[in-house]
Enzyme design. Structure first.
Site, PDB file in Angstrom:
ATOM      1  N   ASP A  45      -1.588   6.393   7.770  1.00 50.69           N
ATOM      2  CA  ASP A  45      -1.891   5.642   6.554  1.00 50.69           C
ATOM      3  C   ASP A  45      -1.151   6.268   5.379  1.00 50.69           C
ATOM      4  OD1 ASP A  45      -3.019   3.643   5.057  1.00 50.69           O
ATOM      5  OD2 ASP A  45      -4.938   4.663   4.791  1.00 50.69           O
TER       6      ASP A  45
ATOM      7  N   TYR B 216       0.206   5.886   1.097  1.00 51.78           N
ATOM      8  CA  TYR B 216      -0.451   5.891  -0.215  1.00 51.78           C
ATOM      9  C   TYR B 216       0.615   5.413  -1.198  1.00 51.78           C
ATOM     10  CZ  TYR B 216      -3.670   8.349  -3.520  1.00 51.78           C
ATOM     11  OH  TYR B 216      -4.584   8.700  -4.488  1.00 51.78           O
TER      12      TYR B 216
ATOM     13  N   HIS C  57      -2.349   2.334  -7.481  1.00 52.54           N
ATOM     14  CA  HIS C  57      -3.535   2.859  -6.782  1.00 52.54           C
ATOM     15  C   HIS C  57      -3.573   4.379  -6.854  1.00 52.54           C
ATOM     16  CE1 HIS C  57      -6.662   3.414  -3.779  1.00 52.54           C
ATOM     17  NE2 HIS C  57      -5.850   4.203  -3.103  1.00 52.54           N
TER      18      HIS C  57
ATOM     19  N   ARG D 162      -9.436  13.397 -10.053  1.00 49.05           N
ATOM     20  CA  ARG D 162      -9.003  14.612 -10.765  1.00 49.05           C
ATOM     21  C   ARG D 162      -8.825  14.289 -12.248  1.00 49.05           C
ATOM     22  NH1 ARG D 162      -5.863  13.946  -6.345  1.00 49.05           N
ATOM     23  NH2 ARG D 162      -4.242  13.050  -7.666  1.00 49.05           N
TER      24      ARG D 162
ATOM     25  N   GLU E 284     -10.347  -0.847   1.482  1.00 49.24           N
ATOM     26  CA  GLU E 284      -8.985  -0.627   0.995  1.00 49.24           C
ATOM     27  C   GLU E 284      -8.120  -1.741   1.576  1.00 49.24           C
ATOM     28  OE1 GLU E 284      -7.686   3.460   1.584  1.00 49.24           O
ATOM     29  OE2 GLU E 284      -8.718   4.013  -0.276  1.00 49.24           O
TER      30      GLU E 284
ATOM     31  N   GLU F  47      -4.784  -3.312   2.583  1.00 45.78           N
ATOM     32  CA  GLU F  47      -3.479  -2.736   2.938  1.00 45.78           C
ATOM     33  C   GLU F  47      -2.698  -3.684   3.840  1.00 45.78           C
ATOM     34  OE1 GLU F  47      -3.568   1.327   4.142  1.00 45.78           O
ATOM     35  OE2 GLU F  47      -5.426   1.769   3.049  1.00 45.78           O
TER      36      GLU F  47
ATOM     37  N   ASP G 135      -8.936  -0.622   5.350  1.00 45.76           N
ATOM     38  CA  ASP G 135      -9.195   0.794   5.640  1.00 45.76           C
ATOM     39  C   ASP G 135     -10.516   1.184   4.970  1.00 45.76           C
ATOM     40  OD1 ASP G 135      -9.009   3.505   6.177  1.00 45.76           O
ATOM     41  OD2 ASP G 135      -7.662   3.894   4.485  1.00 45.76           O
TER      42      ASP G 135
ATOM     43  N   ARG H 156     -16.517   6.833  -0.019  1.00 49.37           N
ATOM     44  CA  ARG H 156     -16.009   7.635  -1.138  1.00 49.37           C
ATOM     45  C   ARG H 156     -16.785   8.923  -1.354  1.00 49.37           C
ATOM     46  NH1 ARG H 156     -11.144   5.569  -1.183  1.00 49.37           N
ATOM     47  NH2 ARG H 156     -11.124   3.353  -1.629  1.00 49.37           N
TER      48      ARG H 156
ATOM     49  N   GLN I  18     -15.623  11.249   1.391  1.00 51.13           N
ATOM     50  CA  GLN I  18     -14.228  11.586   1.095  1.00 51.13           C
ATOM     51  C   GLN I  18     -14.114  12.591  -0.058  1.00 51.13           C
ATOM     52  OE1 GLN I  18     -11.994   8.163  -0.260  1.00 51.13           O
ATOM     53  NE2 GLN I  18     -10.053   9.254  -0.377  1.00 51.13           N
TER      54      GLN I  18
ATOM     55  N   TYR J  19     -12.173  16.137   1.131  1.00 51.16           N
ATOM     56  CA  TYR J  19     -10.730  15.877   1.267  1.00 51.16           C
ATOM     57  C   TYR J  19      -9.816  17.020   0.833  1.00 51.16           C
ATOM     58  CZ  TYR J  19      -9.396  14.920  -3.606  1.00 51.16           C
ATOM     59  OH  TYR J  19      -9.090  15.030  -4.927  1.00 51.16           O
TER      60      TYR J  19
ATOM     61  N   LYS K 217     -12.883   8.343   6.339  1.00 49.23           N
ATOM     62  CA  LYS K 217     -11.976   7.251   6.700  1.00 49.23           C
ATOM     63  C   LYS K 217     -12.044   6.892   8.181  1.00 49.23           C
ATOM     64  CE  LYS K 217      -9.487   7.063   2.809  1.00 49.23           C
ATOM     65  NZ  LYS K 217      -9.172   5.817   2.092  1.00 49.23           N
TER      66      LYS K 217
ATOM     67  N   THR L 100     -11.313   1.200  10.965  1.00 50.39           N
ATOM     68  CA  THR L 100     -10.236   0.523  10.237  1.00 50.39           C
ATOM     69  C   THR L 100     -10.069  -0.841  10.894  1.00 50.39           C
ATOM     70  OG1 THR L 100      -9.122   2.654   9.932  1.00 50.39           O
ATOM     71  CG2 THR L 100      -7.814   0.673   9.519  1.00 50.39           C
TER      72      THR L 100
ATOM     73  N   THR M  58      -3.639   1.547  -0.046  1.00 51.14           N
ATOM     74  CA  THR M  58      -4.278   0.498  -0.849  1.00 51.14           C
ATOM     75  C   THR M  58      -3.293  -0.157  -1.801  1.00 51.14           C
ATOM     76  OG1 THR M  58      -6.262   1.827  -0.793  1.00 51.14           O
ATOM     77  CG2 THR M  58      -6.240   0.006  -2.355  1.00 51.14           C
TER      78      THR M  58
ATOM     79  N   GLU N   9     -11.821   1.387  -7.641  1.00 56.74           N
ATOM     80  CA  GLU N   9     -10.984   1.051  -8.798  1.00 56.74           C
ATOM     81  C   GLU N   9     -11.578  -0.116  -9.588  1.00 56.74           C
ATOM     82  OE1 GLU N   9      -7.557   1.007  -5.879  1.00 56.74           O
ATOM     83  OE2 GLU N   9      -6.477   1.242  -7.765  1.00 56.74           O
TER      84      GLU N   9
HETATM   85 CA    CA Z   1      -6.022   3.897   2.967  1.00 58.04          CA
END
Ligand code: CA
Length: 378
Positions: free
Chosen positions: A98, A100, A105, A114, A171, A173, A205, A209, A212, A216, A225, A229, A316, A330
């Site tokens: 997967d 990014y 996104h 962050r 997500e 995708e 996906d 959260r 994650q 992560y 994750k 899927t 995503t 989001e």
């Molecule tokens: Ca993903």
């Protein structure tokens, strides 16, 4: 139900009653049973893998023959209503990666995960960031998704707790399906993308959260994750997608030579995301920063090989507008600003919710991937 036009002819694996699963092509509201047309022995298989392994010249030749049969109505005796069949996972997934690749996104998630740092990390515009996912939990559209449980820790809590995810997300995708394998030790150049990749599926996906967010760092996505899927049942070939090709948006800074080519393309695809039948977002694919040819070149640049049935997804897809975001984290600013679904405030997925992702490229229907959330196993 997806109603594909006569030029799309996506391939999938169907089962009618207790008959053997086999390969079909979608045409309008029908499935063309491909096993008796004499096009390829591989269509009598319960997965597309044998067909995928044939390679680009055979894919293109068989598609041309099938188009001819469709135009001359020779497929008529081989049509089965889609409503009379069950669609299965179209191919046995070998490895799953997967990426990014959407700048919007990655920027949005950087800000949410962050808040005190630059949203895009220093590597992001130099390489397509990705991780290896769990191939064995890639499931067919329509498979129920059991709410995952796991560890999560609120920022102000001293220790983690265990329990069902409270922040279950989607997500949106696009997934690329590898047909022809590559050789171990030999990178795949960007120019060879079409030689190896057969076509695309729609991907959801599913992402927990809260799990994650706690797990992560530093090695990336794991249990938040890997529980499931979902992919669409119909694989649309790159040949059918050709009409949706657009130039890749300019990349700045200049990428390294192994990622560079004057012929890099992207696809002009628009997704529609519905929760319980209500439209919540329309993410656009065309502005994705990295092309699928660059993703393939990057994931093999160290000599790692790809296999028939490998799936790699874009990450995503999010646009710049509020109604173009491809995840609930989001759309709701991490749950702080609920959206409205069916007149009610909505943040993350609830048990019983059904998510549908469809996509179009102009007149070309790319199908649908759905899934319903069921309660956590206690
Ligand atoms: Ca993903």
């Amino acid at each position: 139900m997806s109603t594909f036009g006569p030029d799309t002819l996506p391939l999938g694996v169907f089962r009618r009653g207790d008959e053997q699963p086999r390969v079909g092509a979608a045409l309008g509201e029908q499935v063309i049973d491909l096993t008796s047309l004499g096009l390829s022995d591989t269509f009598a298989q319960p997965t597309l893998n044998a067909f995928l392994a044939l390679g680009r010249p055979a894919w293109t030749a068989i598609r041309a023959e099938l188009l001819e049969l469709v135009r001359s109505d020779a497929v008529e005796p081989h049509l089965i209503p889609q409503s009379a069949v069950t669609m299965l996972l179209p191919f046995e997934v070998a490895d799953y990666v997967d990426f990014y690749a959407s700048e919007q996104h990655a920027t949005n998630l950087g800000r949410l995960f962050r808040p005190d740092a630059e949203p895009l990390l220093p590597n992001w515009k130099h390489l397509p960031v990705g991780y290896h996912g769990r191939a064995g939990t890639v499931v067919a559209s329509g498979t129920d998704i059991v709410r995952p449980s796991g560890q999560r820790k609120a920022p102000d809590a001293a220790v983690p707790t265990y329990g069902p995810s409270q922040r279950l997300d989607i997500e949106v995708e696009l997934g690329y399906v590898v047909g022809s394998p590559s050789t171990l030790g030999k990178p795949v150049p960007v120019e060879d993308f079409r030689e190896h990749v057969y076509g695309v599926v729609l991907v959801n996906d599913w992402s927990a959260r809260d799990i994650q967010g706690w797990e992560y760092v530093p090695l990336g996505p794991f249990l938040g994750k890997s529980f499931a899927t979902s992919i669409s049942p119909w694989v649309v070939s790159l040949d059918a997608l050709e009409a949706a090709t657009v130039p890749l948006p300019k990349q700045d800074p200049q990428v390294l030579p192994y990622l560079d080519s004057p012929d890099l393309v992207n696809y002009d695809i628009t997704f529609e995301v519905r929760i319980n039948g209500h439209l919540v977002s329309t993410p656009p694919y065309r502005d994705i920063y990295w092309s699928p040819a660059q993703m393939l070149a990057h994931m093999t640049v160290n000599g790692a090989s790809v296999r028939t049935g490998d799936l790699y997804a874009s990450g995503t897809v999010s646009g710049t507008e509020r109604d173009q975001l491809g995840s609930l984290i989001e759309l709701t600013k991490a749950g702080r600003e609920p959206i409205t679904v069916d007149g009610k405030d909505y943040t993350f997925l609830q048990d019983g919710d059904e998510v549908s992702i469809t996509a179009r490229a102009g007149d070309l229907d790319l199908g649908e991937v759905t899934g319903r959330i069921t309660s956590a196993v206690s």
